[in-house]
Design an enzyme around this catalytic site. Structure first.
Site, short mmCIF file in Angstrom:
data_model
loop_
_atom_site.label_atom_id
_atom_site.label_comp_id
_atom_site.label_asym_id
_atom_site.label_seq_id
_atom_site.Cartn_x
_atom_site.Cartn_y
_atom_site.Cartn_z
N ASP A 1 -13.55 8.67 -23.45
CA ASP A 1 -13.16 7.68 -24.55
C ASP A 1 -12.70 9.17 -26.08
O ASP A 1 -13.11 8.41 -26.74
CB ASP A 1 -13.88 6.73 -25.04
N ARG B 1 -29.83 13.12 -28.60
CA ARG B 1 -28.48 12.32 -29.68
C ARG B 1 -29.65 12.62 -31.39
O ARG B 1 -30.45 12.14 -31.20
CB ARG B 1 -28.41 10.59 -30.10
N ASP C 1 -17.23 11.47 -28.84
CA ASP C 1 -16.99 11.39 -30.25
C ASP C 1 -18.37 11.46 -31.39
O ASP C 1 -17.95 11.54 -32.92
CB ASP C 1 -16.11 10.76 -30.61
N THR D 1 -17.81 13.89 -21.75
CA THR D 1 -18.74 12.85 -22.60
C THR D 1 -18.17 12.11 -21.12
O THR D 1 -16.66 12.19 -20.78
CB THR D 1 -18.58 12.07 -22.91
#
Ligand code: F6P
Length: 332
Positions: free
Chosen positions: A130, A72, A103, A126
């Site tokens: 979502d 990340r 996202d 993922t």
């Protein structure tokens, strides 16, 4: 187009390697050179990349994680980082970048398009599912299987001791894994962000349901599936409250990162292969600022911002069935 690149970013998901494989093979099929950046967007900043050939992707389709590593990259929110990434991509002569992630990674991809004239395409990977614009994300099906297998095992000990178990599944703020794992494991109750109300209400409802079920079937196990980040002080706190209120032993189990690992199930491998190949073809067609997905068995390509601008809804029929089943369980 001569050179294409890819990276995996954010939470890794089973099937990412299958997607890398499909991208590399499809690129080679169209005569492109293909580069893999390592450690997500950090690799773009650090110029950490490798030229991918068929030998790099042998025997990886069955492996969880990502051979390119992931990360990340918080600095990508600033303008300096995408500017630097654009410079590095140009220096290597990359014309299109494929980003496999969720996202957060797609927001990074969109930000990059503001500073780079090359094409950027998102591929949804993922376990949380979502992401709008695709029925399923790469890794989601495997995560359900892993959660289900674990819940089945917990059920054995729960049955032996006639205990209540709270099982926390991942999903960040989405209940896709929770709802499907609960249905498939015949869980007695669920707490999901999309349908849960206030904590007081949920606690009261849960205690009432446990007591009604006990009246109906006597002492027995009772399984509650809870999505992470839902109960304010965590499920250990909820387990203590339930033990006190029901006088039945209640234990918390946090499944955690095991849900991100493991060999991808066939659905994830097939989806990853389709989306990887399709993303390369969309790049060759000149698309940019888009995310590829699959809806009702049709491959689609939509503006990347739609992936996060609207919340993806749970299957309403599945929610209804689950709620009907709870009601039936407590009837005398
Ligand atoms: O996005 C996948 C996911 O596993 C979520 O389910 C979870 O909330 C999050 O990543 C954990 O992130 P990290 O690996 O940064 O702890």
């Amino acid at each position: 187009m001569r050179k294409i690149a890819l990276l995996t970013s954010g939470g890794d998901a089973p099937g990412m390697n299958a997607c890398i494989r499909a991208i590399v093979l499809t690129s080679l099929r169209y005569g492109l050179e293909v580069y893999g950046y390592r450690h997500g967007y950090n690799g773009l900043l650090e110029q950490e990349y490798l030229n991918l050939r068929s030998k790099n992707i042998q025997n990886i389709i069955q492996r969880g994680g990502t051979i390119l590593n992931s990360a990340r990259c918080l600095s990508f929110k600033s303008d300096d980082a995408p500017k630097m990434a654009a410079k590095n991509l140009d220096a290597l002569g990359i014309e299109a970048l494929l980003v496999i992630g969720g996202d957060g990674s797609f927001r990074g991809a969109k930000h990059l398009t503001e500073f780079w004239s090359g094409q950027v395409i998102g591929i949804p990977g993922t376990i949380d599912n979502d992401v709008n614009g695709t029925d399923a994300t790469i890794g989601y099906y495997t995560a359900i299987e892993t959660a289900l297998d674990s819940i089945d095992k917990v059920r054995d000990t729960a049955d032996a001791f006639e205990r209540i178990f709270l099982i926390e599944v991942m999903g960040r703020h989405a209940g896709f894994i929770g709802l499907n794992a609960a249905i498939a494991s015949a869980a007695d109750h669920i707490l999901l962000p999309e349908i849960s109300r206030s904590c007081d209400h949920e606690l009261e409802n849960l205690v009432e349901h446990i007591e009604a079920v006990k009246k109906r079937r006597g002492n027995s196990s009772y399984i509650v599936v809870v999505t992470e980040n839902l109960w304010p002080d965590g499920i250990t706190n909820l387990a203590e409250m339930l033990t006190e209120k029901t006088q039945i032993d209640c234990r918390p189990v946090i499944l955690g990162y095991i849900q991100r690992g493991g060999s991808p199930v066939s659905q994830d491998r097939v989806l990853a292969t389709k989306l990887g190949a399709f993303a390369v073809e969309m790049a060759l067609e000149g698309k940019s600022g888009v995310m590829v997905g699959e809806i009702n068995q049709q491959l689609v390509c939509n503006d990347i911002q739609t992936s996060w601008q609207k919340n993806k809804a749970l299957d309403p029929y599945l929610v209804k069935i689950q709620q009907d089943l709870f009601d039936i369980l407590k009837r005398p």
